[in-house]
Design an enzyme around this catalytic site. Structure first.
Site, mmCIF file in Angstrom:
data_model
loop_
_atom_site.group_PDB
_atom_site.id
_atom_site.type_symbol
_atom_site.label_atom_id
_atom_site.label_comp_id
_atom_site.label_asym_id
_atom_site.label_seq_id
_atom_site.Cartn_x
_atom_site.Cartn_y
_atom_site.Cartn_z
ATOM 1 C CG HIS A 181 -56.219 16.125 1.226
ATOM 2 N ND1 HIS A 181 -55.217 16.210 2.475
ATOM 3 C CD2 HIS A 181 -55.526 17.207 0.457
ATOM 4 C CE1 HIS A 181 -54.149 16.842 2.284
ATOM 5 N NE2 HIS A 181 -54.347 17.523 0.960
ATOM 6 C CG HIS A 197 -56.965 23.132 -1.280
ATOM 7 N ND1 HIS A 197 -56.122 24.061 -1.086
ATOM 8 C CD2 HIS A 197 -56.389 22.066 -0.988
ATOM 9 C CE1 HIS A 197 -54.991 23.588 -0.499
ATOM 10 N NE2 HIS A 197 -55.087 22.239 -0.704
ATOM 11 C CE LYS A 242 -53.630 24.935 3.661
ATOM 12 N NZ LYS A 242 -53.725 23.389 3.326
#
Length: 314
Positions: A181, A197, A242
């Site tokens: 993730h 990220h 995003k």
């Protein structure tokens, strides 16, 4: 668990979209001191204009929730170059890159971890544990009674936090992990990017034309610089938007993993946000738990290049 992951998602979104306003938090001085020590120890960190170059370009526009319509305010890629030889020659980043192709992008698709992939996970953690960054993080966690001094047990704890598989989509088998993730990124229903990220993954996805950087996200008085260590970003990945994401830039995988592991273990709340000053940046570190594993973790830039110090001194 009784709590559905949609609840965790709502916590995640509520925290992120609560604006770039840190006034509700006070700086955690103890963690700021520790994280600056880790920053100094991070010898594998890349240096802007030497190891990589970025072009932040223009501020990204507003994208409504669920919309795939987005204007491009960045005609050039975010990364104009990265020293790939250096990435390959550093043990942690080289082994980190081995993990990036081990995952199914879509949630709801059961992850099949092969023996080879499990070996890659272990080799990566072995390399991370040999760095001064993670050694210092380990000593701190032991001093707080949050980790065992036995290195093998600490490695097992890291594996559970980062690589343990669990359900993110209840309709499938075990389809996600904290590592996937945070560092790799996922796609929900082919309409929503979640996680994602990490700057190394961002660079390679951009280089391979899977990702298109659309511009930065920031307040008017806090425009980003090319050498900022954290950027708030807008991008598309496989043509899905995003609207706002964030990532450390140039840091090593062990540095990011150490910071988020410490925040994760020092708190028991489902969602934790700490305000810290690291080098010249003030940022929030957000960690959401999924049981004893990581749900998500990311930095959110509040101010950079010591502007928060100058503002408070006036």
């Amino acid at each position: 668990m009784a709590v559905s992951f949609s609840g965790v998602l709502l916590v995640h979104l509520a925290v992120f979209f609560n604006g770039l306003n840190a006034s509700r938090l006070t700086v955690n001085q103890e963690l700021s001191t520790l994280f600056n020590e880790l920053w100094t120890l991070d010898v594998n960190r890349f240096t802007h204009a030497i190891d990589y170059n970025v072009s932040v370009q223009r501020r990204a526009g507003y994208v409504s929730a669920g919309s795939q319509v987005v204007r491009d305010y960045a005609s050039q890629p975010l990364f104009s170059n990265v020293n790939e030889n250096k990435l390959k020659n550093i043990t942690t980043t080289s082994r980190f890159m081995d993990l990036l192709d081990n995952y199914e992008r879509s949630t709801g698709v059961t992850e099949r971890v092969t023996t080879a992939e499990q070996t890659e996970n272990n080799l990566f953690l072995d390399a991370v544990l040999e760095t001064e960054v993670m050694k210092r993080a380990h000593r701190y966690l032991v001093s707080k009674g949050k980790s065992n001094s036995n290195l093998r047990l600490f490695k097992s704890q890291l594996y559970l936090i980062w690589f343990h598989l669990y359900h993110r989509d209840r309709t499938s088998g075990l389809d996600t992990s904290g590592f996937e993730h945070v560092f790799v990124g996922e796609m929900r229903s082919a309409t929503e990017i979640i996680g994602f990220h990490n700057w190394i993954q961002f660079y390679f996805q951009e280089k391979n034309s899977h990702l298109d950087y659309k511009g930065y996200k920031a307040r008017d008085h806090d425009l980003p610089d090319q050498d900022d260590h954290v950027l708030n970003l807008q991008f598309t990945w496989h043509n899905v938007v995003k609207p706002v994401g964030s990532a450390f830039i140039g840091t090593s995988p062990e540095f990011e993993m150490a910071l988020f592991t410490i925040v994760f273990l020092m708190n028991t709340d489902r969602s934790t946000t700490v305000l810290v000053n690291i080098d010249q940046c003030q940022m929030e570190l957000v960690v959401v738990r999924h049981g004893r594993s990581l749900g998500t973790a990311y930095p959110k830039l509040i101010s950079s290049n010591s502007r928060h110090f100058r503002q408070h001194s006036h």
